[in-house]
Design a protein around this motif. Structure first.
Motif, PDB file in Angstrom:
ATOM      1  N   GLY A  25       0.924  -5.788  14.031  1.00  0.00           N
ATOM      2  CA  GLY A  25       0.047  -4.825  13.390  1.00  0.00           C
ATOM      3  C   GLY A  25      -1.201  -5.477  12.849  1.00  0.00           C
ATOM      4  N   CYS A  26      -2.354  -5.099  13.425  1.00  0.00           N
ATOM      5  CA  CYS A  26      -3.634  -5.604  12.935  1.00  0.00           C
ATOM      6  C   CYS A  26      -4.709  -4.586  13.277  1.00  0.00           C
ATOM      7  CB  CYS A  26      -3.973  -6.956  13.547  1.00  0.00           C
ATOM      8  SG  CYS A  26      -5.481  -7.678  12.841  1.00  0.00           S
ATOM      9  N   LEU A  27      -5.487  -4.211  12.292  1.00  0.00           N
ATOM     10  CA  LEU A  27      -6.576  -3.246  12.479  1.00  0.00           C
ATOM     11  C   LEU A  27      -7.927  -3.920  12.703  1.00  0.00           C
ATOM     12  CD1 LEU A  27      -5.580  -0.744   9.629  1.00  0.00           C
ATOM     13  CD2 LEU A  27      -5.190  -0.503  12.097  1.00  0.00           C
ATOM     14  N   HIS A  28      -7.994  -5.230  12.585  1.00  0.00           N
ATOM     15  CA  HIS A  28      -9.283  -5.927  12.609  1.00  0.00           C
ATOM     16  C   HIS A  28      -9.835  -6.139  14.017  1.00  0.00           C
ATOM     17  CE1 HIS A  28      -8.595  -6.473   8.393  1.00  0.00           C
ATOM     18  NE2 HIS A  28      -7.477  -7.123   8.633  1.00  0.00           N
ATOM     19  N   ALA A  29      -8.969  -6.329  15.000  1.00  0.00           N
ATOM     20  CA  ALA A  29      -9.372  -6.512  16.397  1.00  0.00           C
ATOM     21  C   ALA A  29     -10.497  -7.535  16.542  1.00  0.00           C
ATOM     22  CB  ALA A  29      -9.773  -5.169  17.022  1.00  0.00           C
ATOM     23  N   ALA A  37      -1.625  -9.857  21.228  1.00  0.00           N
ATOM     24  CA  ALA A  37      -0.367  -9.144  21.476  1.00  0.00           C
ATOM     25  C   ALA A  37       0.234  -8.596  20.187  1.00  0.00           C
ATOM     26  CB  ALA A  37       0.629 -10.064  22.173  1.00  0.00           C
ATOM     27  N   THR A  38      -0.217  -9.076  19.038  1.00  0.00           N
ATOM     28  CA  THR A  38       0.342  -8.621  17.760  1.00  0.00           C
ATOM     29  C   THR A  38      -0.463  -7.475  17.139  1.00  0.00           C
ATOM     30  OG1 THR A  38      -0.923 -10.219  16.449  1.00  0.00           O
ATOM     31  CG2 THR A  38       1.256 -10.917  17.260  1.00  0.00           C
ATOM     32  N   TRP A  39      -1.514  -7.008  17.790  1.00  0.00           N
ATOM     33  CA  TRP A  39      -2.339  -5.957  17.198  1.00  0.00           C
ATOM     34  C   TRP A  39      -1.580  -4.639  17.043  1.00  0.00           C
ATOM     35  CZ3 TRP A  39      -7.786  -6.362  19.909  1.00  0.00           C
ATOM     36  CH2 TRP A  39      -8.378  -7.586  19.557  1.00  0.00           C
ATOM     37  N   GLY A 102      -6.920 -10.677   7.570  1.00  0.00           N
ATOM     38  CA  GLY A 102      -8.299 -10.391   7.937  1.00  0.00           C
ATOM     39  C   GLY A 102      -9.072  -9.690   6.836  1.00  0.00           C
ATOM     40  N   TYR A 103      -8.353  -9.194   5.834  1.00  0.00           N
ATOM     41  CA  TYR A 103      -9.022  -8.556   4.707  1.00  0.00           C
ATOM     42  C   TYR A 103      -9.657  -9.616   3.814  1.00  0.00           C
ATOM     43  CZ  TYR A 103      -6.451  -4.398   6.064  1.00  0.00           C
ATOM     44  OH  TYR A 103      -5.947  -3.346   6.777  1.00  0.00           O
ATOM     45  N   ARG A 104     -10.723  -9.240   3.137  1.00  0.00           N
ATOM     46  CA  ARG A 104     -11.345 -10.114   2.150  1.00  0.00           C
ATOM     47  C   ARG A 104     -10.561  -9.999   0.842  1.00  0.00           C
ATOM     48  NH1 ARG A 104     -14.728 -13.858   3.854  1.00  0.00           N
ATOM     49  NH2 ARG A 104     -16.081 -13.668   2.061  1.00  0.00           N
ATOM     50  N   TYR A 105     -10.507 -11.079   0.103  1.00  0.00           N
ATOM     51  CA  TYR A 105      -9.797 -11.098  -1.177  1.00  0.00           C
ATOM     52  C   TYR A 105     -10.208  -9.917  -2.061  1.00  0.00           C
ATOM     53  CZ  TYR A 105      -8.432 -12.510  -5.857  1.00  0.00           C
ATOM     54  OH  TYR A 105      -7.909 -12.515  -7.123  1.00  0.00           O
ATOM     55  N   GLU A 106     -11.490  -9.624  -2.083  1.00  0.00           N
ATOM     56  CA  GLU A 106     -11.995  -8.555  -2.947  1.00  0.00           C
ATOM     57  C   GLU A 106     -11.401  -7.194  -2.583  1.00  0.00           C
ATOM     58  OE1 GLU A 106     -14.610 -12.032  -3.056  1.00  0.00           O
ATOM     59  OE2 GLU A 106     -13.835 -10.867  -1.362  1.00  0.00           O
ATOM     60  N   GLU A 107     -11.018  -7.002  -1.328  1.00  0.00           N
ATOM     61  CA  GLU A 107     -10.429  -5.736  -0.878  1.00  0.00           C
ATOM     62  C   GLU A 107      -8.958  -5.593  -1.257  1.00  0.00           C
ATOM     63  OE1 GLU A 107     -11.894  -4.559   3.344  1.00  0.00           O
ATOM     64  OE2 GLU A 107     -11.815  -6.766   3.295  1.00  0.00           O
ATOM     65  N   ILE A 108      -8.273  -6.706  -1.438  1.00  0.00           N
ATOM     66  CA  ILE A 108      -6.811  -6.680  -1.596  1.00  0.00           C
ATOM     67  C   ILE A 108      -6.336  -7.298  -2.890  1.00  0.00           C
ATOM     68  CG2 ILE A 108      -6.284  -6.572   0.865  1.00  0.00           C
ATOM     69  CD1 ILE A 108      -5.779  -9.823   0.176  1.00  0.00           C
ATOM     70  N   ARG A 109      -7.234  -7.713  -3.755  1.00  0.00           N
ATOM     71  CA  ARG A 109      -6.855  -8.488  -4.934  1.00  0.00           C
ATOM     72  C   ARG A 109      -5.900  -7.765  -5.876  1.00  0.00           C
ATOM     73  NH1 ARG A 109     -12.760  -8.712  -6.999  1.00  0.00           N
ATOM     74  NH2 ARG A 109     -13.054  -6.550  -7.573  1.00  0.00           N
ATOM     75  N   ASP A 110      -5.836  -6.447  -5.792  1.00  0.00           N
ATOM     76  CA  ASP A 110      -4.945  -5.693  -6.670  1.00  0.00           C
ATOM     77  C   ASP A 110      -3.592  -5.380  -6.040  1.00  0.00           C
ATOM     78  OD1 ASP A 110      -6.845  -5.657  -8.734  1.00  0.00           O
ATOM     79  OD2 ASP A 110      -7.815  -3.876  -7.897  1.00  0.00           O
TER      80      ASP A 110
END
Length: 154
Positions: A25-29, A37-39, A102-110
């Motif tokens: 599972g990955c949305l970043h492509a 193969a893991t997307w 692939g997310y930036r820390y600022e997007e997921i820090r919480d």
């Protein structure tokens, strides 16, 4: 959650000898991704309680757990990854967890899972920004030592 594979003895994905899980599972492509193969989040095999137990057993003789993918923080993976990290830290409080996203820390820090991580490598892979920095595929990616004694952030 599904996973593509895991390595029971890995010397590449983090410091020391590790157990590394590659989730699906990955949305970043990201263009140039070595693990396309893991997307698809349904590719690979289901991550069952039996797989988790086997993975945790392997960690007993190693330095820590590394989580990669795909993306462990794909929205569909967040709860199972949190449960895995909780179980790991309950069993091995002195061992570390590394996670690539692939997310930036600022997007997921919480996100609650960050309370269990020792090292986070963030940012999409950018094939036109090759890196010589350890554990990063491209120069835009940052390494955060979240629970090290002297925590450092870029």
């Amino acid at each position: 959650m599904h996973y593509a594979r895991f390595y029971g003895c890995d010397l590449v994905n983090g410091e020391g000898i590790r157990v590394t899980l590659f989730v699906s599972g990955c949305l970043h492509a990201c263009e140039g991704c070595y693990n396309r193969a893991t997307w698809d989040r349904k590719s690979g095999q289901p991550f069952t309680p039996e797989v988790q137990a086997a993975l945790l057993d392997l960690c007993e003789r190693h330095d820590g757990l590394s989580l990669s993918g795909g993306d462990p923080l794909h929205p569909h993976n967040r709860e199972p990854i949190l449960a895995l990290c909780r179980a790991f830290k309950a069993r091995y409080p002195d061992k570390d967890i590394w996670l690539w996203t692939g997310y930036r820390y600022e997007e997921i820090r919480d996100l609650p899972v960050l309370a269990y991580l020792d090292v986070l490598i963030d940012g999409k892979y950018e094939q036109d920004q090759p890196s010589n920095q350890p554990w990063r595929g491209s120069d835009n990616q940052r390494l955060f030592r979240l629970h090290a004694k002297n925590a450092t952030c870029p």
